[in-house]
Motif scaffolding. Structure first.
Motif, PDB file in Angstrom:
ATOM      1  N   GLN A   1       0.819  -1.202   0.000  1.00 27.71           N
ATOM      2  CA  GLN A   1       0.000   0.000   0.000  1.00 27.71           C
ATOM      3  C   GLN A   1       0.853   1.252   0.000  1.00 27.71           C
ATOM      4  OE1 GLN A   1      -3.452  -0.007  -0.293  1.00 27.71           O
ATOM      5  NE2 GLN A   1      -3.016   2.132  -0.745  1.00 27.71           N
ATOM      6  N   TRP A   2       1.957   1.224   0.761  1.00 28.00           N
ATOM      7  CA  TRP A   2       2.851   2.383   0.825  1.00 28.00           C
ATOM      8  C   TRP A   2       3.436   2.677  -0.552  1.00 28.00           C
ATOM      9  CZ3 TRP A   2       7.933   3.218  -0.374  1.00 28.00           C
ATOM     10  CH2 TRP A   2       8.489   4.421   0.075  1.00 28.00           C
ATOM     11  N   ILE A   3       3.845   1.643  -1.263  1.00 29.64           N
ATOM     12  CA  ILE A   3       4.418   1.829  -2.601  1.00 29.64           C
ATOM     13  C   ILE A   3       3.395   2.474  -3.531  1.00 29.64           C
ATOM     14  CG2 ILE A   3       5.179   0.597  -4.678  1.00 29.64           C
ATOM     15  CD1 ILE A   3       6.590  -1.395  -2.755  1.00 29.64           C
ATOM     16  N   GLU A   4       2.158   1.981  -3.518  1.00 31.05           N
ATOM     17  CA  GLU A   4       1.126   2.548  -4.388  1.00 31.05           C
ATOM     18  C   GLU A   4       0.831   4.000  -4.024  1.00 31.05           C
ATOM     19  OE1 GLU A   4      -0.067   1.234  -7.068  1.00 31.05           O
ATOM     20  OE2 GLU A   4       1.029  -0.641  -6.776  1.00 31.05           O
ATOM     21  N   ASP A   5       0.695   4.279  -2.724  1.00 31.86           N
ATOM     22  CA  ASP A   5       0.394   5.645  -2.290  1.00 31.86           C
ATOM     23  C   ASP A   5       1.532   6.601  -2.643  1.00 31.86           C
ATOM     24  OD1 ASP A   5      -1.976   4.704  -1.268  1.00 31.86           O
ATOM     25  OD2 ASP A   5      -1.287   4.624   0.813  1.00 31.86           O
ATOM     26  N   THR A   6       2.762   6.159  -2.445  1.00 34.10           N
ATOM     27  CA  THR A   6       3.903   7.037  -2.705  1.00 34.10           C
ATOM     28  C   THR A   6       4.121   7.235  -4.197  1.00 34.10           C
ATOM     29  OG1 THR A   6       4.914   6.175  -0.659  1.00 34.10           O
ATOM     30  CG2 THR A   6       6.311   7.492  -2.089  1.00 34.10           C
ATOM     31  N   LEU A   7       3.865   6.196  -5.009  1.00 34.53           N
ATOM     32  CA  LEU A   7       3.932   6.371  -6.462  1.00 34.53           C
ATOM     33  C   LEU A   7       2.863   7.344  -6.938  1.00 34.53           C
ATOM     34  CD1 LEU A   7       4.699   2.773  -7.808  1.00 34.53           C
ATOM     35  CD2 LEU A   7       6.177   4.783  -7.960  1.00 34.53           C
ATOM     36  N   ASP A   8       1.694   7.312  -6.311  1.00 32.70           N
ATOM     37  CA  ASP A   8       0.648   8.299  -6.633  1.00 32.70           C
ATOM     38  C   ASP A   8       1.162   9.710  -6.368  1.00 32.70           C
ATOM     39  OD1 ASP A   8      -1.175   6.396  -7.441  1.00 32.70           O
ATOM     40  OD2 ASP A   8      -2.242   6.319  -5.520  1.00 32.70           O
ATOM     41  N   TRP A   9       1.825   9.880  -5.218  1.00 32.77           N
ATOM     42  CA  TRP A   9       2.342  11.212  -4.860  1.00 32.77           C
ATOM     43  C   TRP A   9       3.433  11.644  -5.834  1.00 32.77           C
ATOM     44  CZ3 TRP A   9       7.195  13.015  -3.432  1.00 32.77           C
ATOM     45  CH2 TRP A   9       7.228  14.340  -2.999  1.00 32.77           C
ATOM     46  N   LEU A  10       4.341  10.746  -6.167  1.00 29.74           N
ATOM     47  CA  LEU A  10       5.419  11.073  -7.098  1.00 29.74           C
ATOM     48  C   LEU A  10       4.868  11.436  -8.473  1.00 29.74           C
ATOM     49  CD1 LEU A  10       7.991   8.276  -6.145  1.00 29.74           C
ATOM     50  CD2 LEU A  10       8.324  10.736  -5.841  1.00 29.74           C
TER      51      LEU A  10
END
Length: 359
Positions: A42-51
């Protein structure tokens, strides 16, 4: 008979304890080095969204960087060749390099900085603190001066101030602690730090040199990485993440997952193969010993690489796995494929559920 039973039970408990310790060590070695809110996936998906929201999809439009193509065939392990490789990473990530000082003498600079901090601590007449401190100078003053004259004065100044303040805080806490058990615990922790060389366990670092009277930043790498161009690339891509995310104040560098975000920034810009392959590797000169690079670990970097490939495939009609398989280490390839298969299955299940008639 009871004695045998108790002995067998104790032996079994020891085996279980040893197994748990091995599992913990494997998690520490291969898993993320920091806590990732919501779990790694989930962290990877959320952070890729932010990036993606912050930098757009252009980094995803470019193909992933392949070691076989990116590293020059004539790479000879010299500082000049490594610096050219660092500048090539800058160009790919579109990070201006005119204010970045690349160097490959990190251990020497850190030793000089610690030695400077020790002498300052003694010179400032803080007798109670100096009496507690176990920080030791490992460089003669003339050696520090020679390194400063070679152009490393700004880096030494910044790191020396950081070392001094950390040691003052460490020793002040010991001096002011009234509980003897707690004081002994603080002393033990300090001894562990004092016994290690400055910068131990690190192969690269990023420094903001504005407090060192220079308008710029520094990326320092260990001389040990020169022989391995893939490590040079992976470490540089990570440190350039600091240049962008920290240097332009895009994230708070005190946030617990700041280093992991920096790893993902490099993967987002196409360097996932390098970071995943270099996450765990043999330690030079030590048989069977392993060392780690980065904060996502091999497991986290592999999952992030899978998410990166999946997003590229969703955005454009490109192969979900371009010519990468031959570039990936076996363990990385297995983790990446497994995560991609799970993501594809999740999409298929979601599509079926969306198309199913309402009850």
């Amino acid at each position: 008979m009871e004695r045998v039973t108790v002995g067998s039970r104790q032996f079994g408990m020891k085996l279980i304890g040893a197994w748990r310790r091995r599992q913990r060590d494997r998690r520490l070695l291969y898993g993320p080095k920091v806590m990732l809110p919501g779990g790694p996936e989930q962290w990877i998906e959320d952070t890729l969204d932010w990036l993606t929201g912050r930098f757009g999809v252009e980094p995803l439009r470019r193909p992933p960087v392949l070691p076989s193509e990116f590293v020059p065939r004539g790479y000879d392990g010299s500082e000049r060749a490594a610096r050219d490789l660092c500048l090539k990473v800058c160009a790919w990530m579109e990070v201006p390099d005119d204010r970045i000082r690349f160097s490959f003498r990190m251990e020497e600079v850190r030793a000089a900085a610690r030695s400077t901090a020790v002498r300052r601590l003694r010179a400032e007449q803080r007798a109670n603190i100096a009496a507690v401190s176990g920080l030791r100078a490992t460089m003669m003053t003339a050696e520090v001066d020679a390194l400063a004259a070679a152009g490393f004065a700004p880096e030494i100044a910044v790191l020396a101030e950081r070392e001094l303040q950390a040691e003052l805080n460490r020793c002040t806490a010991i001096v002011q602690e009234t509980d003897l058990d707690r004081r002994a615990e603080l002393c033990d922790r300090a001894e562990v730090f004092w016994s290690k060389p400055p910068g131990s366990g690190s192969r690269a670092c990023w420094l903001d040199l504005r407090s060192g009277a220079l308008d710029g930043t520094a990326v320092m790498l260990s001389a040990d990485v020169l022989a391995d161009p893939s490590t040079v690339v992976a470490a540089t891509a990570h440190e350039l993440g600091h240049e962008v995310l920290w240097g332009y104040h895009l994230i708070d560098r005190q946030r617990p997952d700041a280093e992991a975000v920096t790893d993902l920034f490099a993967i987002f810009h196409g360097f996932g193969i390098f970071l995943a392959n270099q996450a765990v590797e043999p330690m030079p000169g030590r048989r069977s010993a392993l060392q780690t690079l980065g904060y996502l670990g091999e497991r986290g970097a592999s999952e992030a690489l899978a998410a990166y490939c999946f997003r590229r495939h969703e955005l454009w009609p490109v192969s979900m796995l371009p010519v990468m398989p031959t570039e990936l280490d076996r363990s990385v390839r297995m983790r990446t494929f497994a995560r991609l298969a799970a993501m594809v299955k999740d999409v298929e299940i979601a599509s079926i559920q969306e198309g199913a008639p309402l009850a």
